[in-house]
Write a protein that holds these residues in place. Structure first.
Motif, PDB file in Angstrom:
ATOM      1  N   LYS A  35       0.856  -1.271   0.000  1.00 31.95           N
ATOM      2  CA  LYS A  35      -0.108   0.135  -0.052  1.00 31.95           C
ATOM      3  C   LYS A  35       0.723   1.124   0.023  1.00 31.95           C
ATOM      4  O   LYS A  35       0.554   2.505  -0.589  1.00 31.95           O
ATOM      5  CB  LYS A  35      -0.994   0.036   1.188  1.00 31.95           C
ATOM      6  CG  LYS A  35      -2.018  -1.111   1.202  1.00 31.95           C
ATOM      7  CD  LYS A  35      -2.959  -0.824  -0.055  1.00 31.95           C
ATOM      8  CE  LYS A  35      -4.058  -2.047   0.148  1.00 31.95           C
ATOM      9  NZ  LYS A  35      -4.886  -2.198  -1.260  1.00 31.95           N
ATOM     10  N   THR A  36       1.999   1.142   0.649  1.00 32.77           N
ATOM     11  CA  THR A  36       2.832   2.467   0.709  1.00 32.77           C
ATOM     12  C   THR A  36       3.921   2.402  -0.219  1.00 32.77           C
ATOM     13  O   THR A  36       4.185   1.063  -0.730  1.00 32.77           O
ATOM     14  CB  THR A  36       3.388   2.601   2.227  1.00 32.77           C
ATOM     15  OG1 THR A  36       4.378   1.645   2.366  1.00 32.77           O
ATOM     16  CG2 THR A  36       2.363   2.723   3.309  1.00 32.77           C
ATOM     17  N   ASP A  37       4.531   3.366  -0.602  1.00 31.06           N
ATOM     18  CA  ASP A  37       5.811   3.226  -1.439  1.00 31.06           C
ATOM     19  C   ASP A  37       6.953   2.373  -0.843  1.00 31.06           C
ATOM     20  O   ASP A  37       7.509   1.364  -1.892  1.00 31.06           O
ATOM     21  CB  ASP A  37       6.373   4.391  -1.686  1.00 31.06           C
ATOM     22  CG  ASP A  37       5.353   5.523  -2.588  1.00 31.06           C
ATOM     23  OD1 ASP A  37       4.491   5.071  -3.142  1.00 31.06           O
ATOM     24  OD2 ASP A  37       5.785   6.802  -2.573  1.00 31.06           O
TER      25      ASP A  37
ATOM     26  N   LEU B 117       9.479  -2.987  -1.382  1.00 29.37           N
ATOM     27  CA  LEU B 117       9.913  -4.113  -0.809  1.00 29.37           C
ATOM     28  C   LEU B 117       9.203  -5.455  -1.374  1.00 29.37           C
ATOM     29  O   LEU B 117       9.915  -6.480  -1.713  1.00 29.37           O
ATOM     30  CB  LEU B 117       9.496  -4.359   0.721  1.00 29.37           C
ATOM     31  CG  LEU B 117       9.941  -5.663   1.411  1.00 29.37           C
ATOM     32  CD1 LEU B 117      11.499  -5.985   1.365  1.00 29.37           C
ATOM     33  CD2 LEU B 117       9.718  -5.607   2.819  1.00 29.37           C
ATOM     34  N   MET B 118       8.050  -5.225  -1.758  1.00 29.08           N
ATOM     35  CA  MET B 118       7.182  -6.429  -2.633  1.00 29.08           C
ATOM     36  C   MET B 118       7.948  -6.732  -3.754  1.00 29.08           C
ATOM     37  O   MET B 118       8.233  -7.707  -4.217  1.00 29.08           O
ATOM     38  CB  MET B 118       5.925  -5.980  -2.446  1.00 29.08           C
ATOM     39  CG  MET B 118       4.931  -7.091  -3.437  1.00 29.08           C
ATOM     40  SD  MET B 118       4.712  -8.536  -2.681  1.00 29.08           S
ATOM     41  CE  MET B 118       3.248  -8.111  -1.904  1.00 29.08           C
TER      42      MET B 118
END
Length: 136
Positions: free
Chosen positions: A116-118, A123-124
């Protein structure tokens, strides 16, 4: 146990190799493999699920239903092969690579990763790239 199911004419190549790759990813993330179902479908099929269960009237490449219990992963991962093919063109990558990225993305969510966040998204993406390299 990982199973592959088809609601379209698409057929995943080398199911055994892909299943082993997913199992290794789960183990590497210190999680336990439960029952994971991949369901490959078309845009219409996935759109209906998106509207019915998520109240999103949009096309998407993946919807996952997570039934995990702690570190034991269980879930249903629906993937629109049409959307994956379109995205592969947009991203200028091979369809097979984009499909595997989407497949491992769903598992990484079950392992606890968010996007959801930058910072979470970075990391994903790093994790996706790491595991894609492990497959080749």
């Amino acid at each position: 146990m990982i199973s592959f199911n088809y609601e379209t004419d698409f057929k995943l190549e080398d199911e055994a190799l892909v299943s082993e790759w997913i199992s290794n990813t789960i183990a590497n993330e210190n999680c336990n493999e439960g029952e994971l179902n991949y369901i490959f479908c078309d845009d219409d099929y996935l759109h209906k699920l998106n509207v019915q269960f998520l109240e999103h009237d949009t096309l998407t490449d993946i919807i996952s239903f997570d039934y995990s219990v702690g570190k034991e992963l269980h879930g249903d991962i629906y993937i629109s092969v049409e959307r994956v093919a379109d995205n592969a063109k947009d991203f200028k990558v091979d369809v097979s690579e984009e499909l595997k990225r989407v497949m491992i993305h769903g598992v990484l969510h079950y392992c606890g990763y968010k996007d959801k966040t930058d910072d979470e998204a970075k990391l994903m993406r790093d994790k996706e790239n790491y595991y894609l390299k492990a497959l080749t």
